[in-house]
Write an enzyme that holds these catalytic residues in place. Structure first.
Site, short mmCIF file in Angstrom:
data_model
loop_
_atom_site.label_atom_id
_atom_site.label_comp_id
_atom_site.label_asym_id
_atom_site.label_seq_id
_atom_site.Cartn_x
_atom_site.Cartn_y
_atom_site.Cartn_z
N CYS A 13 0.66 27.74 166.88
CA CYS A 13 0.52 28.36 165.56
C CYS A 13 -0.15 29.73 165.73
CB CYS A 13 -0.36 27.48 164.69
SG CYS A 13 -1.97 27.25 165.43
N HIS A 77 -11.24 25.86 166.94
CA HIS A 77 -11.66 24.95 165.85
C HIS A 77 -13.01 25.34 165.28
CE1 HIS A 77 -9.21 22.26 168.52
NE2 HIS A 77 -8.58 22.21 167.38
N GLU A 130 -13.86 20.68 164.31
CA GLU A 130 -13.67 21.51 163.10
C GLU A 130 -14.53 20.98 161.95
OE1 GLU A 130 -9.58 22.23 161.74
OE2 GLU A 130 -10.36 22.41 159.70
N CYS A 205 -3.65 23.86 156.39
CA CYS A 205 -2.99 25.03 156.96
C CYS A 205 -1.48 24.97 156.73
CB CYS A 205 -3.31 25.06 158.45
SG CYS A 205 -2.40 26.29 159.32
N SER A 233 -5.17 16.03 170.89
CA SER A 233 -4.96 16.98 169.80
C SER A 233 -4.71 16.25 168.49
CB SER A 233 -3.75 17.87 170.15
OG SER A 233 -3.17 18.39 168.98
N ASN A 235 -3.83 17.49 165.54
CA ASN A 235 -2.63 17.87 164.79
C ASN A 235 -1.38 17.29 165.42
OD1 ASN A 235 -0.83 20.16 165.97
ND2 ASN A 235 -2.90 20.65 166.62
S1 SF4 Z 1 -5.85 26.37 161.02
FE1 SF4 Z 1 -5.42 25.38 162.94
S2 SF4 Z 1 -3.23 24.92 162.82
FE2 SF4 Z 1 -3.64 26.47 161.26
S3 SF4 Z 1 -3.24 28.47 162.20
FE3 SF4 Z 1 -5.43 27.99 162.47
S4 SF4 Z 1 -5.58 26.99 164.47
FE4 SF4 Z 1 -3.45 26.90 163.82
#
Ligand code: SF4
Length: 296
Positions: A13, A77, A130, A205, A233, A235
């Site tokens: 991302c 994070h 996070e 996100c 991970s 996600n």
């Molecule tokens: S919040 Fe997390 S998933 Fe979204 S762009 Fe940022 S790093 Fe990537």
């Protein structure tokens, strides 16, 4: 021959791409200035990427191991406020803060709203870095709610809302929107019932949303799905849950060598295989998987 299709929005991302670029810049700066670059905790949840940088001399260290003169790369994070302050107090280090701007936005929101007297609900995994970073910036009461909370969790949430009349909610960026919406509905109902006020921010996100939607759509029209990403991970695990709901034959692996013989036999019988990948999976790992599956 097996046909392999890659889902749209697969892989790295914006935030992780940015973090990797900053890491690369730090390595270059360290070389030019004859200093050492270190990662304060693994930069992203992808062991293969972390190992790759380890081979270039970029070690993963904890705060106690940071030496004077180092270039310290902070993970995407984010870190807790306490660690941030300790880094600021250290002499002769350079901090390369790769915290994703979307995560930083949550830091600012919870700090501001808690200063305004709101008590905060954070939906997410309490052990995830996070969420720890977000919680550390709250200047008052808060509760972390797991997305799949139990009866016990629901009781604690109801109790929290009963005792706090101004509530503000946020979610970990990689949360599933359906879970967050369910929670918001519940909180709204409970807050109205107790005569309190309730506000929230949309913090899931969009990169995650788009990736999950595209993967879900692909999963429903292929024979099997392979989700590429680090086993640690969050996600990637959520992405896997999305595809698994649509397609029983879904596998989550870090690399082609992670497949069991049984899984390979199953994949060999497929005509069309879909690939998707978590936010911390670089393009080369997706290409490697595609090439491997096409040879089955
Ligand atoms: S919040 Fe997390 S998933 Fe979204 S762009 Fe940022 S790093 Fe990537």
């Amino acid at each position: 021959m097996v046909k392999v299709v890659t889902a749209e929005y697969s892989g790295v991302c914006f935030g992780v791409r940015r973090a990797l670029k900053m890491l690369e810049r730090s390595v270059k700066q360290a070389e030019d200035e004859n200093r050492k670059a270190v990662m304060l905790g693994p930069l992203i949840h992808n062991p293969r990427v972390v190992d790759q940088y380890g081979k270039k001399g970029v070690e993963v260290v904890s705060l106690e191991d940071v030496c004077s003169g180092s270039i310290v790369v902070v993970r995407s994070h984010g870190i807790t406020l306490d660690i941030e302050k300790k880094l600021q107090e250290m002499d002769e280090i350079t901090v390369m803060d790769t915290t994703c701007p979307y995560v930083k936005r949550i830091h600012q929101l919870v700090s501001m709203r808690s200063e305004e007297g709101f008590s905060i609900i954070v939906m997410g995994d309490k052990d995830h870095s996070e969420v720890k970073g977000i919680a550390s910036r709250i200047k008052g009461d808060y509760i972390v709610v797991s997305p799949d909370f139990s009866d016990e969790g629901e009781k604690l949430l109801a109790e929290f809302i009963k005792n706090h009349h101004k509530i503000f909610a946020v979610a970990q960026t990689t949360s599933r929107p359906s879970n967050y919406n369910k929670l918001l509905k519940k909180v709204r109902k409970l807050s109205i019932g107790s005569g309190g006020s309730f506000d929230f921010a949309k913090t899931v996100c969009t990169a995650t949303l788009k990736r999950q939607d595209a993967a879900g759509e692909l999963a429903s029209r292929v024979d099997a799905v392979v989700v590429v990403g680090g086993g640690n991970s969050s996600n990637t695990a959520k992405l896997f849950a999305v595809v698994k709901e649509r397609n029983e034959r879904s596998f989550m692996v870090e690399s082609p060598s992670s497949f069991s013989d049984k899984q390979i036999r199953l994949l060999e019988k497929c005509k069309l295989i879909g690939i998707t990948a978590g936010a911390s999976t670089p393009d080369d790992q997706i290409i490697e998987m595609k090439e491997f599956l096409e040879k089955l």
